[in-house]
Scaffold this motif. Sequence first.
Motif, short mmCIF file in Angstrom:
data_model
loop_
_atom_site.label_atom_id
_atom_site.label_comp_id
_atom_site.label_asym_id
_atom_site.label_seq_id
_atom_site.Cartn_x
_atom_site.Cartn_y
_atom_site.Cartn_z
N PRO A 158 0.76 -1.28 0.16
CA PRO A 158 0.05 -0.22 0.06
C PRO A 158 0.95 0.97 0.04
N SER A 305 2.13 13.18 -1.92
CA SER A 305 2.81 11.80 -1.82
C SER A 305 4.36 11.97 -2.04
N THR A 344 -5.66 -0.46 -7.44
CA THR A 344 -5.32 -0.49 -6.10
C THR A 344 -5.87 0.55 -5.52
N SER A 346 -4.20 3.30 -5.41
CA SER A 346 -3.03 4.24 -4.82
C SER A 346 -3.12 5.57 -5.53
#
Length: 391
Positions: A158, A305, A344, A346
Motif C-alpha cells: 500500500p 505523495s 489498487t 493508490s
Amino acid sequence: MISPDVVLTDTRTLIGIDSQNPGPLEGKCAEWVGNRLSDAGVATERMPVAEGRDNVVARVPGEGAAPRLVLLSHMDTVPVGEGWTFPPLGGAVSDGRLYGRGACDMKAGLALSINLLDALTASGRPPAGDVLLVATVDEEAPDMAGAHRLVESGLLRPDDQILALEPTGMRLRIAQMGLRWLTLRVHGRMAHAGRANLGIDANHLMARIVDRLKTVFAALPYEDPLLGRARFTCGTVQGGVATNVVPPVCEAGLDIRIVPPLTPAHAVELVERVAADVIAEHPGARYEIDPLGAERPPVRAADDSRIVRGIRAAYREHTGHTVPVGGADGHEAYTDASMVAALTGSTSCTVFGPGATDQAHTADEFVPLADLDLGARVLWTLVDNWRNNPG
C-alpha cells in the motif's frame, strides 16, 4: 551515478530487439533485460503472465524504514508501421536524437530504470528503501495484462511509491485521463443497391451514431483543470460486402477519453443511449456493444505523495525550475502506473520520463539525448534524496 552514455547504449540495444505488440512480443527483450540486470549483480526473477510472456522483476534491497520505490517500464512497442526515414530498429543517432520504434515509448525509460539499479548495486551503498523495477508485458494492448498480473501477484504494498518512466517531455504527469474502448456493431438488412429501399444500410446507421456521439461528448459540461475535456474518436470502421450491396453489418472501434467525474460506465451509458435512439428510428435494425480491454478510470496522484514531492525536488535541483505539470504532459495516454492506481486505489503512482508523447507511436519516433542526461540525473537524485529524507 547513472551514466547517460551507458543509458544511450542500452536504449539502442533495446530498440534493436523487436518487441512489437502484436508481433514478436516481449520474449527476447525480457531475456536481455534479465541478463543485463543479473550480470550487474541485481537480483532478478520472472513473473509469468501468459505463455512465453513474463514480467521481469528486479530488486535492490534497501535499509531503513523508507517506502519502496517501484519503477514500471514496459517492454512491448506498437507495430513499426510505415513512413520511416530512419531504420525503425536501427537505433540511429542524429542531431541530438535517438531514433527507432520504442525510442521514447518506452525503451529509453526502461534503460534508465535498468541503469539506476545497476548504479545502486555498483555503489555498494544501500538505498533508504528497496528499489524495484518491474519490466512489464502487454502495456500497448487493450488488456494491459502485465500490469494486471503485477497487482494480482500481491507484490505491491500500500505504501509503495510508483513511477513509470514513460515519455512526458520531462514533465510531471500527475493526472491521467480515463479511457474506455468499445466495439459497436450495427446490424441492418442486406439488399440489392438498386432496390436499396428493401434493405437497411448499416454503414449509414453507424455514421449517424458516430456523428451524434461526437456532438454529445463535445457538449459534456466537465472540464478538468489538468486533463481538459472528454474526447471521442471512432478509430476504425468496417462494413459492407460490395459496392452494389446494401451493407448488412458495420463494426466500429470507439476510443473514449474521460475526465472526472465521468467513469468508464458513464461512457458506455452514453454510447448505449445514442445508439438506441438512432436504431429506434429504423425498425428491423439492431446493435451490440462489447467492451474492448480493461476499464481505465481517470486517476490522479496526491500532491503530497512522496514520489511527487521527490520528483519535484530533484528536478528543481538540476534545472533551477519547477517541473512543468499539465498542458502537453501526455496525460491522454494510459500507462501501467495508471492501471496500478486504478486497480489498487493508490494515489502514489505518477509518470515522468524522457521523450515527448507526441513522438510515441509515430514514424521516426525519437528521444532527445538531452532527456536521457536529465533523466539520469533526476532519477539518481530522487533516490539519493530518498536516503537523506527517509520520512
